[in-house]
Structures are given as structure tokens and as C-alpha cells.
Motif scaffolding. Structure first.
Motif, PDB file in Angstrom:
ATOM      1  N   ARG A   9      40.394  16.461  39.912  1.00  0.00           N
ATOM      2  CA  ARG A   9      41.445  17.330  39.370  1.00  0.00           C
ATOM      3  C   ARG A   9      42.795  16.637  39.395  1.00  0.00           C
ATOM      4  O   ARG A   9      43.524  16.627  38.404  1.00  0.00           O
ATOM      5  N   TYR A  10      43.128  16.032  40.521  1.00  0.00           N
ATOM      6  CA  TYR A  10      44.412  15.346  40.656  1.00  0.00           C
ATOM      7  C   TYR A  10      44.463  14.117  39.756  1.00  0.00           C
ATOM      8  O   TYR A  10      45.493  13.825  39.134  1.00  0.00           O
ATOM      9  N   LYS A  13      44.980  15.178  36.147  1.00  0.00           N
ATOM     10  CA  LYS A  13      46.353  15.668  35.983  1.00  0.00           C
ATOM     11  C   LYS A  13      47.332  14.515  35.799  1.00  0.00           C
ATOM     12  O   LYS A  13      48.204  14.550  34.912  1.00  0.00           O
ATOM     13  N   LEU A  14      47.204  13.473  36.615  1.00  0.00           N
ATOM     14  CA  LEU A  14      48.143  12.356  36.555  1.00  0.00           C
ATOM     15  C   LEU A  14      47.856  11.401  35.404  1.00  0.00           C
ATOM     16  O   LEU A  14      48.774  10.775  34.870  1.00  0.00           O
ATOM     17  N   HIS A  40      34.958  14.482  43.692  1.00  0.00           N
ATOM     18  CA  HIS A  40      35.712  13.237  43.754  1.00  0.00           C
ATOM     19  C   HIS A  40      34.775  12.044  43.587  1.00  0.00           C
ATOM     20  O   HIS A  40      33.543  12.179  43.695  1.00  0.00           O
ATOM     21  N   GLU A  56      47.671   7.941  42.518  1.00  0.00           N
ATOM     22  CA  GLU A  56      48.830   7.745  41.647  1.00  0.00           C
ATOM     23  C   GLU A  56      48.816   6.358  41.015  1.00  0.00           C
ATOM     24  O   GLU A  56      49.105   6.206  39.823  1.00  0.00           O
ATOM     25  N   ASP A 108      50.375  18.867  48.066  1.00  0.00           N
ATOM     26  CA  ASP A 108      49.242  19.731  48.349  1.00  0.00           C
ATOM     27  C   ASP A 108      48.228  18.905  49.135  1.00  0.00           C
ATOM     28  O   ASP A 108      48.492  17.753  49.493  1.00  0.00           O
ATOM     29  N   GLU A 110      45.495  17.420  48.290  1.00  0.00           N
ATOM     30  CA  GLU A 110      45.031  16.203  47.630  1.00  0.00           C
ATOM     31  C   GLU A 110      46.082  15.114  47.648  1.00  0.00           C
ATOM     32  O   GLU A 110      45.787  13.941  47.882  1.00  0.00           O
ATOM     33  N   SER A 111      47.353  15.477  47.382  1.00  0.00           N
ATOM     34  CA  SER A 111      48.399  14.457  47.365  1.00  0.00           C
ATOM     35  C   SER A 111      48.699  13.934  48.761  1.00  0.00           C
ATOM     36  O   SER A 111      49.002  12.748  48.941  1.00  0.00           O
ATOM     37  N   SER A 114      46.017  11.505  49.502  1.00  0.00           N
ATOM     38  CA  SER A 114      46.210  10.286  48.720  1.00  0.00           C
ATOM     39  C   SER A 114      47.242   9.377  49.369  1.00  0.00           C
ATOM     40  O   SER A 114      47.011   8.169  49.526  1.00  0.00           O
ATOM     41  N   GLY A 249      53.966  10.608  41.278  1.00  0.00           N
ATOM     42  CA  GLY A 249      53.615  11.992  41.574  1.00  0.00           C
ATOM     43  C   GLY A 249      54.751  12.967  41.344  1.00  0.00           C
ATOM     44  O   GLY A 249      54.585  14.158  41.613  1.00  0.00           O
TER      45      GLY A 249
END
Length: 546
Positions: A9-10, A13-14, A40, A56, A108, A110-111, A114, A249
Motif C-alpha cells: 500500500r505504501y 502510494k509513493l 508486503h 521511499e 504511520d 508503515e512509514s 520504513s 515521504g
């Protein structure tokens, strides 16, 4: 290799692309997908690309590779007004400091995972297990600037991360898990590095642990980054990679004045490459506009400079670009390895096994026939294993490693027998008997030769067994020999012998001394031998060759 977890998902998005497209193309930029999970993917990247050790960083590279966003990423850095001072006493302890303020972060789960994963990967790849670089990430709003990087007495106390009580700096090294893991980096210094704020509150004890006071959570909005280390370039690389990853991000980056100098700048470097050199290296005729286009897909800034050159702007996070050929490698990646024409090499030769490898193959066959199992110990070892544990004097012509990354690998092996005893130590939980051997290169000074060593560990291992193995091996290799009493302290007096070939010592065998067994934590007798293969008749290698 670094394995990075990429939440779908992340990542989508990026990147601005679906996961199927990303996962299909990701191996083309130099990665290997280890596992695909429902939410993942675990992906392995080479250590030369630490900028890809975060979601990222991967998203930034994939946007260019997929043609979504090409060219040089630019990052605006504004002054934060925050200052950092450094204590001159740290010059002999941990002299270099990097920092930045990272604002408007939106974290969040996930970030956070990361950025913490990036931090740990950089500790391993760039920081050499934190000894070269250590990274601290702090909640800026929980402390008061300006900040100081000081040399502190070891009795100073604070509450370390994941603890609910204060410990002294010495106490952290003794009780905290991170302290025990990394104590060897600082334990011998009279003073310890410490980062404190204007109220003398402790932010971190680099390179060991941050303070609980500045823990980063999902509520954190502003971050203070610190990197400390023993190498200026490595410290700057770590700052650049983390700052640019967090900027991808959505965060904004501000500089910090360290002793009056603002860092980081996040500025690109520039170099001009020759078209002819690139085409010759890759074997593909490419024009200046074509090379510039391919480099922009790899997130470089690139413009043709006439017909013969391309001016390239290298992003600040690309620590791996040290030569024009590193840029040409990215040209090849963007061009696509699948697009290169396969063909027969212009040069032709018939290969054959080297005589030394043939001899080693014969040794392997003989010892396997005698019931031995082959091991492949490391070529690098240390003086404790090679000499001290063997009760042998340290050699003055051992080849030392100039910059060892650990205490376990400080020299190139001069013998193989100590490493075989180390193998027995690692396998002492296995059933007996154990009969192991290894053959390969050893180095004395800068001269390389070949040896073979075997060990037999069980309740009745004795001198006769070692003698029988040496005799069988020598007979099969057509190596005439005699024996004489040995004085090798690794073996029991009266149960040891030197192998003599043409009047020169060519090996040793016997029963391992009890003190040596104790040093390797072995509980059963060991019969062992080691032979110099250069004594074999017809040896075809260049003896004493570098």
C-alpha cells in the motif's frame, strides 16, 4: 546484502504504479525478490545502493525507471536556526557529527517501520556495525535547542530507550541489550560521547542507544537527526540518504549549524562523461541524447554537451558513484540488459584445470575415501585462533588486514589446522566420531602456498590414527617421507611427529594437546595432521608465489 520490506500500500502510494508492475520491473534495477507476502514483499538489494534501503528510496527509483517522473530530484533546504556545538575532546573518540531538522512528518506504522529499517540497514552497510557511523532519530518537540555533542564522564545517567529507569553510561553497556552488543566500540575510552539539549537533557549516547525522552511515535511531527562517526564522508552519506528518503515521504528539510557550518546541503555533484567511452564499454552505439535520456530515467540530471559528451548531475544520495563507469552501469540498467545482443566472444580460448586445483582434487578424493568430510573454513581469521589457542608463538610474517571490520577477521590464515579445530568447536553438539578435512591456500608474508589438514574427534582418537592417515595420503600422492619427533606445542609431547620430505619439514601430525582442546572447548581427544602440498613430487604451482 540488505533485505528490505516493502509494504504494497505504501509502495503504490509513493510510486504511483500498481504493485504488479513494480514487482515485475523491480529486479531490473538490481534487486532480488526474496519473498512475496499478502501485504508486503521482502526484497534484497546490493550494499552499493544504500539509497534503496527504504520504501521511499525504492519508490523514487521506480518512478524514474517506469518513466513516471524522470530527472534529478531536487530538495529545498532552509536554515532551521538551530545550532549544534561539538566538544574538542571528542576528536580522539568519535570526531564527526552530522545533523538535520526534518519537519512536517506524517508517520504511520508503515512509514515508521520504513525509516527505522533504513536506519538499521545504514548502520550495517555504511556504519560497519555502528563503529563507522551511528544514527539517532529524535522527536524534536520533546527537547530544547541548542544542542551539544559532548565528551561525558562515564558516571552520567539517563533513561535509555525501552527502559523505565535511569542507568549510568557504564550501566548501559552492562545491562542494556544494545549496550552489550556495541560496548566494544567505546568501552576503552575514558569519556563517552553524549548529545544533550539546552536543559542538559540527554538525547542519545552514540553509538549505543537513544534516550527514552526523544522516542519517535506516530504523534511525532518534527525530527532531529544526528549522525556521529569516525569517517566524515560516511557521516554525510547517512544524513543525505535519510533526509532525502523522508523528503520523498512529504517532509521538509532544514539545516543545522554545526560549529557555524550549515548542514546538510543536499546538493548534487557534477561530472562530464564521454560518449565514446560509454559505447565502447557497453558494446552498444548510443548518442549523447540517448544516454542523457537513459540517465534521466535513473534519476540523474543529464544534458548532452555537444556530440561527444554528456554533463551529468549526480544526486546527493548516490554514494556509489565514484567513477564514470558507475554512471555507465546505470546507462546499461536503463537500456535494459535484455536488450543487449547475445553473441560469441571475439576472443576464444580452451580452458583447463590449473595443476594445483587438480592436485587438490586428488587430495579430496583420497581423504573422502578415508572417511573424512570436507569443510571450507574462511581464509580470514585472527591471531587468537591461529596462534594463542594453539599454544604456538605468533608469526612475524602473518599477513594482517589493514582495516578489519571485526576482531574475528584480522589476518589471512597461515595454517588450516586451527580452523579445523574451530570447526569441531562449532559442531561439538553433533554425534561422534567426526572426521573433517580442508585443503586450500595459506599465506605467509605475501607468499601463497597450499596445505591440507584433517582432524578426527572421538573417544579413542590417537597418534596411530593420525599416522595412518598421513601414511595413506602420502602413499597415494607418491610422496616419499620420513618422520622425526616434533616439538610443536599444539600436540602432546611424545605423541607428535614432523613429516620430513627431502630433509625439510613438510607437515606435522599427532594427538592435540589437552590445553588446546580446552581452548577450543572440546571434550574428546583429537587426532590431527597438516601437510604442505608443495612437497608433493611434481607440484606444478609456483612455490612461494604471491
Amino acid at each position: 546484502m540488505a533485505i528490505i520490506s516493502l509494504p504494497y500500500r505504501y509502495l503504490e502510494k509513493l510510486t504511483g504504479a500498481d504493485k504488479e508492475t513494480i514487482l515485475e520491473r523491480l529486479p531490473m534495477i538490481g534487486s532480488e525478490i526474496e519473498r512475496l507476502e499478502p501485504d508486503h514483499a521482502d526484497v534484497e538489494f546490493f550494499p552499493n545502493r544504500p539509497d534503496l534501503f527504504s520504501v521511499e528510496g525504492v519508490a523514487r527509483a521506480m518512478r524514474g525507471f517506469l518513466g513516471i517522473e524522470c530527472g534529478l530530484p531536487t530538495y529545498t533546504v532552509k536554515p532551521s536556526g538551530i545550532t549544534f556545538s561539538t566538544d574538542p575532546q571528542l576528536a580522539a573518540i568519535r570526531p564527526y557529527l552530522g545533523s538535520a531538522v526534518i519537519r512536517n512528518v506524517s508517520l504511520d506504522e508503515e512509514s515508521i517501520l520504513s525509516i527505522m529499517g533504513l536506519q538499521e540497514a545504514l548502520h550495517w552497510v555504511v556504519g560497519r556495525g555502528r563503529s563507522k557511523v551511528a544514527i539517532g532519530i529524535h522527536d524534536l518537540d520533546s527537547v530544547t535547542p541548542p544542542f551539544s555533542y559532548i565528551a561525558s564522564p562515564r558516571t552520567r545517567s539517563f533513561v535509555p530507550l525501552d527502559f523505565d529507569r535511569a542507568l549510568s553510561l557504564d550501566g548501559i553497556l552492562a545491562e542494556h541489550p544494545k549496550g552489550r552488543d556495541y560496548a566494544k566500540i567505546v568501552k576503552d575510552f575514558p569519556l563517552f560521547p553524549l548529545i544533550v539539549d539546552a536543559d542538559d537533557a540527554v538525547l542519545s549516547f552514540p553509538p549505543i542507544i537513544n534516550g527514552e525522552r526523544t522516542r519517535v511515535t506516530q504523534k511525532t511531527r518534527n525530527i532531529l537527526l544526528d549522525t556521529t562517526g569516525t569517517d566524515r564522508r560516511a557521516v554525510d552519506i547517512a544524513v543525505n540518504i535519510i533526509c532525502t528518503a523522508m523528503a520523498e515521504g512529504g517532509a521538509t528539510i532544514e539545516s543545522v549549524a554545526i560549529n557555524g557550518t550549515g548542514v546538510p546541503a543536499l546538493a548534487y555533484s557534477e561530472r562530464t562523461v564521454r560518449i565514446r567511452e560509454c559505447s565502447d564499454l557497453l558494446g552498444v552505439e548510443l548518442s549523447a541524447p540517448e544516454i542523457a535520456h537513459l540517465l534521466r530515467r535513473m534519476r540523474f540530471g543529464a544534458e548532452p554537451e555537444g556530440n561527444d559528451h554528456v554533463r551529468v548531475q549526480v544526486p546527493c544520495y548516490r554514494a556509489d558513484i565514484m567513477h564514470d563507469w558507475d554512471i555507465f552501469e546505470d546507462v546499461a540498467i536503463a537500456y535494459g540488459y535484455g536488450n543487449f545482443n547475445a553473441g560469441i566472444s571475439k576472443t576464444f580460448s580452451i580452458g583447463s584445470a590449473h595443476p594445483i586445483r587438480i592436485l587438490e582434487g586428488q587430495v579430496r578424493s583420497i581423504l573422502a575415501g578415508l572417511g573424512f568430510l570436507e569443510m571450507m573454513p574462511f581464509t580470514l581469521t585472527n591471531e587468537r585462533v591461529m596462534y594463542d589457542a594453539m599454544q604456538r608463538p605468533r608469526s612475524s610474517n602473518a599477513l594482517a588486514v589493514m582495516h578489519p571490520i571485526s576482531e574475528e577477521h584480522t589476518m589471512v590464515r597461515t595454517d588450516i589446522l586451527p580452523l579445523m579445530l574451530e570447526m569441531l568447536q562449532a559442531n561439538k553438539h553433533r554425534e561422534l566420531p567426526q572426521r573433517l578435512f580442508a585443503t586450500g591456500d595459506v599465506v605467509r608474508g605475501v607468499q601463497t602456498s597450499e596445505k591440507v589438514s584433517g582432524v578426527s574427534c572421538h573417544g579413542t582418537a590417537d597418534f596411530s590414527e593420525a599416522y595412518a592417515c598421513v601414511d595413506a595420503l602420502a602413499r597415494e600422492l607418491s610422496m616419499p617421507y620420513t618422520v622425526k619427533e616434533s616439538d610443536d606445542p599444539a600436540f602432546i609431547d611424545g605423541r607428535r611427529a614432523d613429516v620430513m620430505v627431502n630433509g625439510k619439514a613438510a607437515g606435522v601430525f599427532g594427538e592435540i594437546h589437552p590445553a588446546v582442546l580446552t581452548a577450543f572447548e572440546l571434550e574428546h581427544p583429537v587426532a590431527a595432521f597438516e601437510l604442505d602440498l608443495t612437497a608433493v613430487p611434481g607440484y606444478h604451482g609456483l612455490q612461494d608465489s604471491p
